[in-house]
Design an enzyme around this catalytic site. Sequence first.
Site, mmCIF file in Angstrom:
data_model
loop_
_atom_site.group_PDB
_atom_site.id
_atom_site.type_symbol
_atom_site.label_atom_id
_atom_site.label_comp_id
_atom_site.label_asym_id
_atom_site.label_seq_id
_atom_site.Cartn_x
_atom_site.Cartn_y
_atom_site.Cartn_z
ATOM 1 N N GLN A 78 0.836 -1.199 0.000
ATOM 2 C CA GLN A 78 0.000 0.000 0.000
ATOM 3 C C GLN A 78 0.874 1.254 0.000
ATOM 4 O OE1 GLN A 78 -3.226 -0.009 2.771
ATOM 5 N NE2 GLN A 78 -3.966 1.953 2.055
ATOM 6 N N PHE A 79 1.146 1.758 -1.191
ATOM 7 C CA PHE A 79 2.008 2.929 -1.334
ATOM 8 C C PHE A 79 1.427 4.162 -0.663
ATOM 9 C CE2 PHE A 79 -0.820 3.587 -4.881
ATOM 10 C CZ PHE A 79 -0.896 4.964 -5.023
ATOM 11 N N THR A 80 0.116 4.209 -0.466
ATOM 12 C CA THR A 80 -0.501 5.399 0.128
ATOM 13 C C THR A 80 -0.092 5.589 1.592
ATOM 14 O OG1 THR A 80 -2.525 4.203 0.700
ATOM 15 C CG2 THR A 80 -2.478 5.331 -1.441
#
Length: 150
Positions: A78-80
């Site tokens: 999850q890059f966010t």
Amino acid sequence: MRTVIQRVSHASVSIGCHCKSAIQGGLLILLGIEEADNEEDIDWLCRKITGLRIFDDENGVMNRSILETGGDILVISQFTLMASYKKGNRPSYIRAAGHTTAIPLYESFCRKLGEALGKPVQTGEFGAEMKVDLLNHGPVTICMDTKNKE
């Protein structure tokens, strides 16, 4: 590396209409990776996660680790989690590692965590749009960042 770790009764990840992975009791881990992350960060996280005493013992006290319960782990990239929100209202993801850095680190993290657990971890699909379904048990949610090891 930044993680959100949730103790779950069950969790699954779907891509489109297809269920990619599912677990019963255990941990759902959301993993964010930045360019500066490395194998040392992975080793530290794997030790901390497998040693976390967040599962109930026979007296209902959170005193057991995932290793002691035999639970499963589902890891979702999850890059966010690497969002910067200091300027304005639109998050910037400039700190998130690009694919050439993030994919090998994500795969290494999943492999090493599985080795520590004694069985493979379940995963999502790096870069895919996924739907994650979970039942947080507790609720218990722990955030870890390898840049704050103290």
